[in-house]
Design a protein around this motif. Structure first.
Motif, PDB file in Angstrom:
ATOM      1  N   SER A 198       0.790  -1.234   0.000  1.00 51.84           N
ATOM      2  CA  SER A 198       0.000   0.000   0.000  1.00 51.84           C
ATOM      3  C   SER A 198       0.822   1.285   0.000  1.00 51.84           C
ATOM      4  N   PHE A 199       2.149   1.167  -0.058  1.00 49.12           N
ATOM      5  CA  PHE A 199       2.990   2.365  -0.040  1.00 49.12           C
ATOM      6  C   PHE A 199       3.258   2.810  -1.485  1.00 49.12           C
ATOM      7  N   VAL A 200       2.699   3.965  -1.835  1.00 49.61           N
ATOM      8  CA  VAL A 200       2.746   4.450  -3.217  1.00 49.61           C
ATOM      9  C   VAL A 200       4.191   4.604  -3.715  1.00 49.61           C
TER      10      VAL A 200
ATOM     11  N   SER B 108      -9.199   2.856  -3.451  1.00 43.97           N
ATOM     12  CA  SER B 108      -8.422   3.992  -2.945  1.00 43.97           C
ATOM     13  C   SER B 108      -8.619   5.262  -3.757  1.00 43.97           C
TER      14      SER B 108
ATOM     15  N   LEU C  13     -11.658   4.747  -0.348  1.00 39.57           N
ATOM     16  CA  LEU C  13     -11.262   5.477   0.855  1.00 39.57           C
ATOM     17  C   LEU C  13     -10.141   6.467   0.552  1.00 39.57           C
ATOM     18  N   PHE C  14     -10.349   7.697   1.013  1.00 40.31           N
ATOM     19  CA  PHE C  14      -9.297   8.705   0.929  1.00 40.31           C
ATOM     20  C   PHE C  14      -8.330   8.448   2.092  1.00 40.31           C
TER      21      PHE C  14
ATOM     22  N   GLU D  95       6.243   4.847   7.228  1.00 39.95           N
ATOM     23  CA  GLU D  95       6.676   5.311   5.910  1.00 39.95           C
ATOM     24  C   GLU D  95       5.722   6.353   5.315  1.00 39.95           C
TER      25      GLU D  95
ATOM     26  N   LEU E 145      11.798  15.630   3.988  1.00 41.46           N
ATOM     27  CA  LEU E 145      10.536  15.312   3.303  1.00 41.46           C
ATOM     28  C   LEU E 145      10.624  15.679   1.827  1.00 41.46           C
TER      29      LEU E 145
ATOM     30  N   ARG F 138      -3.970  16.516   0.555  1.00 39.71           N
ATOM     31  CA  ARG F 138      -4.740  15.290   0.737  1.00 39.71           C
ATOM     32  C   ARG F 138      -5.955  15.548   1.618  1.00 39.71           C
TER      33      ARG F 138
ATOM     34  N   LEU G 185      13.029  12.535  -2.347  1.00 38.89           N
ATOM     35  CA  LEU G 185      11.746  12.028  -1.841  1.00 38.89           C
ATOM     36  C   LEU G 185      10.539  12.443  -2.692  1.00 38.89           C
TER      37      LEU G 185
END
Ligand code: F7E
Length: 334
Positions: free
Chosen positions: A87-89, A128, A179-180, A190, A213, A220, A279
Motif C-alpha cells: 500500500s505504499f505508493v 483507494s 477510501l481517501f 513510511e 521530506l 490530501r 523524496l
C-alpha cells in the motif's frame, strides 16, 4: 451463532481497528497474515497485540491462490474484508512488478475463492482515492473518472474493476470503498503523516535533529482510520452491493500538516524540516478531496474526527510512546 468474518491484512492499521469494531459487534474474527508475522509477532503483530487471544490467525500469502483458497474453505466466512496489499505508493515506483502482481492477483484470488466456496459471503474491497490520481474534477465522487498516477493506483483500479465484475458476472455481494487517506497512531512510519508526527515527537524530546521530506505542497483529504472502518462494515449491511467514497470533504497540504504537528509540540517547523528532492515521486497526485455524500445519504456515515484532532491525536500518541520507552529503559536500569 455469531457471524464469521475473514480479514486479509488484519495486522495493518485498518485491520486492527476493524477487528476491534467487529469483536465488539459479536463477530468471530479470522485474519490472514503472512507466515513471517506468526514467526515474529513482536515485530509484525504490534497493532493487534491486545486482541491476539480473541482473533484466529491463518497463515497465507496474497501470491498463492491455494493458500487463500484453503483458508476461505476452512473459515467459511459470512463477510470478507480484503485489506491486504502493498500500500505504499512510493515503493510501487521502486518495484512496480511486485506491487502490480501482488495487489491485482491477491484481489483476484480472494474473489475467486469466495465465488467457489462461499458465494453468499459479502465482500469488501479496499479501493483507494489514488485511483482518481490526476483527478478530472473536485471534489471526487463515485462517478469521477480514474486517472491513476502510480503502479499502486493502477493496481487498485484493476482491483476495483475485478470487484465490480464479480458482482455483475457472478452475483457476488461485492462492494468497493473508495477510501481517501486515513491515518491514526497505528499508521505505518513510511507514510507522510506518521513520519511527521513521529519526527515532531523525537525532535521535541531531543532524539532527532531534522526531518527530511519531499513535496510539501501536495494536498490530501485526511481522515481518522477508526471512523473509516465503520463505513466498511456499513457498506456490507445494505440491501444491495455498491461502491462508496469515504472522505472528510476537506483538503490540506503536507505543509499544513507539518505546521500543526510542530505547533502541537511548541516548535517552529521551519528550523527542522529539509526538503529533499530524492523524496519526490516520479508522478505526483497533487490534490485530492472526496465527496462522501452518497455514503451519508445511504447509511448516515460521517467523519467524526477533524483534521486538527487527528494531527494532535497522532503527535500526542508518539510523544507518549517515546516517554514510555524512556521510562522502560530507566526502569530496566534501576
Ligand atoms: O503521501 C507527500 C507525497 O505516502 C502523501 C496510502 O495509504 O493514501 C496513501 O497514499 C503525500 C504525497 O500517502 C513525503 O508525495 C512529501 O503527495 O502519506 P503518503 P499517499 O501516497 O497519499 C491512499 C489513499 C492509499 O490508498 C495509499 O495506500 O505526501 N510526501 N514528503 C511524502 N510522502 C511520504 N510517504 N514521505 C515523504 O517524505
Amino acid at each position: 451463532m455469531s457471524k464469521k468474518v475473514f480479514i486479509t491484512g488484519i495486522d495493518g492499521q485498518d485491520g486492527s481497528y476493524l477487528s476491534e469494531f467487529l469483536l465488539n459487534k459479536g463477530y468471530e474474527v479470522h485474519g490472514m497474515v503472512r507466515r513471517v508475522s506468526l514467526e515474529d509477532p513482536e515485530h509484525h503483530l504490534w497493532r493487534i497485540k491486545h486482541i491476539l487471544d480473541k482473533v484466529k490467525l491463518h497463515a497465507a500469502s496474497l501470491e498463492s491462490y491455494p493458500s487463500i483458497f484453503k483458508v476461505v474453505e476452512q473459515v467459511k466466512p459470512d463477510e470478507c474484508y480484503h485489506l491486504a496489499a502493498q500500500s505504499f505508493v512510493s515503493y510501487s515506483f521502486e518495484d512496480e512488478f511486485s506491487t502490480i502482481n501482488t495487489n491485482i492477483n491477491g484481489t483476484h484470488f480472494v474473489l475467486s475463492a469466495i465465488k467457489e466456496k462461499v458465494p453468499k459471503c459479502k465482500f469488501y474491497f479496499a479501493a483507494s482515492s489514488e485511483q482518481f490520481g490526476m483527478a478530472k474534477e473536485s471534489p471526487q465522487n463515485e462517478n469521477t473518472p480514474f486517472h491513476p498516477r502510480s503502479p499502486y493506483g493502477i493496481s487498485k483500479v484493476a482491483g476495483f474493476h475485478l470487484t465490480q465484475n464479480y458482482r455483475e458476472a457472478y452475483g457476488l455481494f461485492a462492494c468497493s470503498g473508495l477510501l481517501f487517506n486515513h491515518e491514526s497512531p497505528r499508521r505505518g512510519f513510511e507514510f507522510v503523516t506518521r513520519k511527521i508526527t513521529n519526527a515532531a515527537a523525537e525532535i521535541k524530546l531531543g532524539l532527532k535533529a531534522e526531518l527530511r521530506l519531499g513535496n510539501l505542497d501536495a494536498k490530501r483529504d485526511w481522515g481518522f482510520a477508526g471512523d473509516y472502518v465503520e463505513a466498511m462494515w456499513m457498506m456490507l449491511q445494505q440491501d444491495a452491493p455498491d461502491d462508496y467514497v469515504i472522505a472528510t470533504g476537506e483538503t490540506h497540504s503536507v505543509k499544513e500538516f507539518i505546521e500543526l504537528a510542530f505547533d502541537t509540540v511548541g516548535l517552529d517547523w521551519k528550523k527542522y524540516v529539509i526538503v529533499d528532492d530524492v523524496l519526490y515521486r516520479p508522478a505526483e497526485v497533487f490534490i485530492l478531496k472526496g465527496d462522501y455524500s452518497k455514503a451519508e445519504k445511504k447509511f448516515g456515515w460521517k467523519p467524526k474526527v477533524n483534521f486538527k484532532e487527528l494531527v494532535t491525536m497522532m503527535v500526542n500518541a508518539d510523544l507518549e510512546r517515546f516517554k514510555n520507552m524512556k521510562k522502560d529503559i530507566c526502569d530496566a536500569k534501576d
